[in-house]
Design a protein around this motif. Structure first.
Motif, PDB file in Angstrom:
ATOM      1  N   UNK A 284       0.836  -1.206   0.000  1.00  0.00           N
ATOM      2  CA  UNK A 284       0.000   0.000   0.000  1.00  0.00           C
ATOM      3  C   UNK A 284       0.869   1.255   0.000  1.00  0.00           C
ATOM      4  N   UNK A 285       2.114   1.131   0.433  1.00  0.00           N
ATOM      5  CA  UNK A 285       3.029   2.275   0.358  1.00  0.00           C
ATOM      6  C   UNK A 285       3.263   2.681  -1.099  1.00  0.00           C
ATOM      7  N   UNK A 286       3.230   1.711  -1.997  1.00  0.00           N
ATOM      8  CA  UNK A 286       3.390   2.033  -3.425  1.00  0.00           C
ATOM      9  C   UNK A 286       2.219   2.889  -3.914  1.00  0.00           C
ATOM     10  N   UNK A 287       1.020   2.552  -3.420  1.00  0.00           N
ATOM     11  CA  UNK A 287      -0.167   3.308  -3.838  1.00  0.00           C
ATOM     12  C   UNK A 287      -0.014   4.787  -3.457  1.00  0.00           C
ATOM     13  N   UNK A 288       0.571   5.006  -2.268  1.00  0.00           N
ATOM     14  CA  UNK A 288       0.712   6.389  -1.773  1.00  0.00           C
ATOM     15  C   UNK A 288       1.621   7.247  -2.647  1.00  0.00           C
ATOM     16  N   UNK A 289       2.620   6.645  -3.240  1.00  0.00           N
ATOM     17  CA  UNK A 289       3.620   7.454  -3.975  1.00  0.00           C
ATOM     18  C   UNK A 289       3.559   7.273  -5.490  1.00  0.00           C
ATOM     19  N   UNK A 290       2.772   6.311  -5.952  1.00  0.00           N
ATOM     20  CA  UNK A 290       2.892   5.914  -7.357  1.00  0.00           C
ATOM     21  C   UNK A 290       2.513   7.033  -8.346  1.00  0.00           C
ATOM     22  N   UNK A 291       1.537   7.865  -7.968  1.00  0.00           N
ATOM     23  CA  UNK A 291       1.131   8.932  -8.892  1.00  0.00           C
ATOM     24  C   UNK A 291       2.265   9.934  -9.090  1.00  0.00           C
ATOM     25  N   UNK A 292       2.903  10.295  -7.975  1.00  0.00           N
ATOM     26  CA  UNK A 292       4.009  11.256  -8.022  1.00  0.00           C
ATOM     27  C   UNK A 292       5.180  10.699  -8.848  1.00  0.00           C
ATOM     28  N   UNK A 293       5.505   9.445  -8.595  1.00  0.00           N
ATOM     29  CA  UNK A 293       6.605   8.792  -9.315  1.00  0.00           C
ATOM     30  C   UNK A 293       6.294   8.720 -10.812  1.00  0.00           C
ATOM     31  N   UNK A 294       5.055   8.341 -11.107  1.00  0.00           N
ATOM     32  CA  UNK A 294       4.653   8.192 -12.512  1.00  0.00           C
ATOM     33  C   UNK A 294       4.757   9.515 -13.261  1.00  0.00           C
ATOM     34  N   UNK A 295       4.271  10.563 -12.598  1.00  0.00           N
ATOM     35  CA  UNK A 295       4.283  11.887 -13.248  1.00  0.00           C
ATOM     36  C   UNK A 295       5.718  12.338 -13.543  1.00  0.00           C
ATOM     37  N   UNK A 296       6.596  12.118 -12.596  1.00  0.00           N
ATOM     38  CA  UNK A 296       7.998  12.530 -12.779  1.00  0.00           C
ATOM     39  C   UNK A 296       8.642  11.797 -13.966  1.00  0.00           C
TER      40      UNK A 296
END
Ligand SMILES: [Zn+2]
Length: 298
Positions: free
Chosen positions: A55-67
């Protein structure tokens, strides 16, 4: 020599001790490049995939993807069905941006251990009956194809490093073939040096993941460099993947750099993004499906 290594893959302990004697980089990479050329590969490709196991991936995945999207990289996502449902909103946005998703089974295979405050692995395919493996793959397929409204084409075995025996890979490929899949990317780098960057020995197209420069047979994963407490691999060494690129360029070699990471391991680490940015300048960023299409593989 390479065939002896092939036998050893069925005996992980022996393999581990043998690895140290195998590393003649010139031999390995030249062979790998020649096998790539035989497939019609004319340049250096780069594929980034993300295993999203917590679930930690869910928290950061949007930010990582956008970058990454801003760098022109669209990662491929491997998300277990249960977690795909938990992070539906986030993964929906990512899917809409054009990223490919591959089946990574249904059940979560990592849990948070409150005693150690660390994530630990469970649900290993090598420890469960075949029927349960099939059930997990089919359930993962159902959730993902419903979510995307698409026929799914690719798969990665959960904890695939523990599931490398010939008969294990044959079983997986048989199940995937029945489901109409096109490929799996579930093998360790050794397979790439033996059979090439894409091969069909187990029934379906298989795309091995890539290794480290200092140890080409060891997977370049984000766990070892960014999360593990063992400190065996210094975070700064992650950038050594750049050395592989330099080497390929200098020697005029071709192939596929197939790297994977977990978003939560690298979300706040600029070195990861620096490495990826560099790779995009010197190799051609692509996804699994587009690569298979480009090489006209069946
Ligand atoms: Zn996983």
């Amino acid at each position: 020599m390479i065939h002896r290594a092939l036998n050893l893959i069925n005996n992980p302990m022996q393999l581990a001790t043998y690895i140290g004697t195998l590393l003649n980089k010139d031999f390995l990479f030249k062979r790998y490049s020649n096998l790539s050329s035989d497939l019609g590969i004319k340049r250096l490709y780069f594929i980034l995939s993300f295993d999203c196991d917590t679930e930690d991936d869910i928290k950061v995945v949007s930010k990582v993807h956008e970058r990454l999207e801003n760098m022109g990289v669209l990662p491929v996502y491997a998300v277990p069905g249960e977690l795909l449902l938990k992070g539906e909103k986030e993964y929906r946005r990512i899917a809409e941006s054009g990223s490919e998703f591959i089946n990574h089974g249904y059940r979560e295979h990592v849990f948070f251990d409150n005693l150690t405050n660390r994530y630990k692995s469970n649900f290993f395919y090598n420890q469960i009956p075949e029927e349960l493996i099939k059930e997990d793959i089919v359930n993962g397929d159902n959730v993902l194809s419903d979510f995307l409204g698409l026929k799914i084409q690719g798969f990665r075995v959960p904890h695939f490093g523990h599931y490398q025996k010939n008969k294990q890979l044959k079983l997986i490929h048989t199940i995937l073939k029945e489901l109409g899949y096109k490929y799996s990317t579930s093998t360790v780098p050794l397979y790439g040096f033996i059979y090439g960057p894409i091969f069909s020995k187990f029934g379906l197209v298989e795309i091995p993941v890539s290794g480290m420069w200092s140890n080409p047979l060891r997977i370049l994963d984000s766990y070892s460099f960014f999360y593990s407490q063992s400190k065996k691999f210094k975070t700064s060494y992650y950038y050594e993947s750049d050395s592989i690129r330099t080497y390929f360029e200098e020697k005029g070699l071709v192939g596929i750099l197939n790297y994977y990471a977990d978003p939560s391991h690298i979300a706040n680490n600029d070195l990861f993004f620096k490495t990826i940015e560099h790779l995009t300048k010197v190799s051609y960023s692509i996804s699994y499906e587009k690569l298979i299409e480009e090489l006209a593989l069946k």
